[in-house]
Design a protein around this motif. Structure first.
Motif, PDB file in Angstrom:
ATOM      1  N   LEU A  89      24.336 -19.389 -12.797  1.00 41.39           N
ATOM      2  CA  LEU A  89      24.712 -20.399 -11.805  1.00 41.39           C
ATOM      3  C   LEU A  89      26.135 -20.885 -12.041  1.00 41.39           C
ATOM      4  O   LEU A  89      26.886 -21.119 -11.082  1.00 41.39           O
ATOM      5  CB  LEU A  89      23.725 -21.567 -11.828  1.00 41.39           C
ATOM      6  N   HIS A  90      26.517 -21.022 -13.292  1.00 48.05           N
ATOM      7  CA  HIS A  90      27.879 -21.452 -13.604  1.00 48.05           C
ATOM      8  C   HIS A  90      28.898 -20.426 -13.107  1.00 48.05           C
ATOM      9  O   HIS A  90      29.947 -20.787 -12.564  1.00 48.05           O
ATOM     10  CB  HIS A  90      28.037 -21.686 -15.109  1.00 48.05           C
ATOM     11  N   ARG A  93      29.330 -20.883  -9.414  1.00 53.24           N
ATOM     12  CA  ARG A  93      29.362 -22.301  -9.054  1.00 53.24           C
ATOM     13  C   ARG A  93      30.114 -22.604  -7.772  1.00 53.24           C
ATOM     14  O   ARG A  93      29.728 -23.491  -7.016  1.00 53.24           O
ATOM     15  CB  ARG A  93      29.845 -23.151 -10.226  1.00 53.24           C
ATOM     16  N   GLU A  94      31.184 -21.891  -7.474  1.00 54.95           N
ATOM     17  CA  GLU A  94      31.923 -22.170  -6.244  1.00 54.95           C
ATOM     18  C   GLU A  94      31.045 -21.915  -5.017  1.00 54.95           C
ATOM     19  O   GLU A  94      30.959 -22.748  -4.120  1.00 54.95           O
ATOM     20  CB  GLU A  94      33.187 -21.315  -6.177  1.00 54.95           C
ATOM     21  N   PHE A  96      27.715 -21.755  -5.032  1.00 61.36           N
ATOM     22  CA  PHE A  96      26.608 -22.710  -5.135  1.00 61.36           C
ATOM     23  C   PHE A  96      27.018 -24.043  -4.513  1.00 61.36           C
ATOM     24  O   PHE A  96      26.303 -24.592  -3.668  1.00 61.36           O
ATOM     25  CB  PHE A  96      26.221 -22.896  -6.605  1.00 61.36           C
ATOM     26  N   CYS A  97      28.172 -24.563  -4.910  1.00 60.56           N
ATOM     27  CA  CYS A  97      28.618 -25.873  -4.413  1.00 60.56           C
ATOM     28  C   CYS A  97      28.910 -25.843  -2.913  1.00 60.56           C
ATOM     29  O   CYS A  97      28.612 -26.808  -2.208  1.00 60.56           O
ATOM     30  CB  CYS A  97      29.850 -26.335  -5.192  1.00 60.56           C
ATOM     31  N   LEU A 151      21.916 -30.031 -11.752  1.00 62.33           N
ATOM     32  CA  LEU A 151      22.704 -28.834 -11.435  1.00 62.33           C
ATOM     33  C   LEU A 151      23.842 -29.157 -10.466  1.00 62.33           C
ATOM     34  O   LEU A 151      24.971 -28.697 -10.652  1.00 62.33           O
ATOM     35  CB  LEU A 151      21.813 -27.739 -10.838  1.00 62.33           C
ATOM     36  N   CYS A 152      23.549 -29.938  -9.446  1.00 63.50           N
ATOM     37  CA  CYS A 152      24.580 -30.298  -8.464  1.00 63.50           C
ATOM     38  C   CYS A 152      25.694 -31.103  -9.105  1.00 63.50           C
ATOM     39  O   CYS A 152      26.877 -30.838  -8.874  1.00 63.50           O
ATOM     40  CB  CYS A 152      23.968 -31.067  -7.297  1.00 63.50           C
ATOM     41  N   TRP A 154      26.482 -31.219 -12.318  1.00 60.31           N
ATOM     42  CA  TRP A 154      27.130 -30.377 -13.325  1.00 60.31           C
ATOM     43  C   TRP A 154      28.056 -29.347 -12.676  1.00 60.31           C
ATOM     44  O   TRP A 154      29.243 -29.267 -13.015  1.00 60.31           O
ATOM     45  CB  TRP A 154      26.065 -29.697 -14.173  1.00 60.31           C
ATOM     46  N   LEU A 155      27.514 -28.567 -11.744  1.00 58.09           N
ATOM     47  CA  LEU A 155      28.318 -27.506 -11.134  1.00 58.09           C
ATOM     48  C   LEU A 155      29.394 -28.046 -10.206  1.00 58.09           C
ATOM     49  O   LEU A 155      30.411 -27.395  -9.991  1.00 58.09           O
ATOM     50  CB  LEU A 155      27.407 -26.531 -10.380  1.00 58.09           C
ATOM     51  N   PRO A 160      32.987 -28.979 -15.827  1.00 65.72           N
ATOM     52  CA  PRO A 160      31.573 -29.003 -16.213  1.00 65.72           C
ATOM     53  C   PRO A 160      31.375 -28.815 -17.715  1.00 65.72           C
ATOM     54  O   PRO A 160      32.137 -28.116 -18.369  1.00 65.72           O
ATOM     55  CB  PRO A 160      30.962 -27.839 -15.431  1.00 65.72           C
TER      56      PRO A 160
END
Length: 177
Positions: A89-90, A93-94, A96-97, A151-152, A154-155, A160
């Protein structure tokens, strides 16, 4: 099966939409603007999608399918592979966000935790062995929603924390249930 030209056209449209979503909300992006940013003809867009929302849904489905595919072998070897999930996920992350920003939070969270590989890990995390089925249902909901919020945050943060630190926080929360 899609040929290379179709895959390229769709990839260009997806990249164009993701670029535009960094600047403005989905409902403010016109098909004309999306096609110009993607360097794709509007006819080509409508050949594959009915709207920007359809394209976004495919981006989300692709993200979750790829996430599950990447994590499946890891989870099969170690069902407690939380750090592997967080690392993945890290790395994403872009995307994901961006997806979290434009897809209703509840929908995105539900989709994330129903991915088979992630569901398996978090089912173990939210194992409510000493509780009634009714209590266990709420405990799982609490763990899923709390984990999603972590997660939200953090990412989505500028700097982070390391993956191991977030894994430690989530593991600590699990041990307290």
């Amino acid at each position: 099966m899609e040929n290379q030209r179709i895959r390229l056209s769709k990839a260009m449209l997806k990249a164009g939409l993701l670029t535009l979503l960094k600047e403005k909300p989905l409902n403010q992006i016109s098909i004309y603007e999306l096609c110009a940013a993607s360097q794709i003809n509007r006819t080509t867009f409508y050949k594959y999608y009915g709207s920007q929302t359809d394209l976004l849904k495919e981006i989300e489905a692709d993200f979750f399918a790829q996430l599950d595919e990447d994590l499946k072998p890891i989870i099969e070897q170690n069902p407690e592979a939380l750090i592997s999930v967080l690392n993945h996920l890290h790395e994403q992350r872009e995307l994901f966000c961006t997806l979290v920003k434009v897809i209703p939070t509840q929908d995105f969270a539900e989709h994330l935790f129903t991915i088979p590989s992630i569901a398996r890990i978090f089912r173990n995390m939210a194992d409510a062995g000493n509780y009634s089925e009714s209590e266990a249902k709420y405990i799982r909901r609490f763990v899923f929603q709390g984990t999603f919020a972590v997660l939200c945050d953090w990412l989505g943060s500028e700097n982070p924390e390391p993956v191991s630190e977030i894994a430690g926080v989530l593991s600590l929360l699990k041990s307290r249930l």
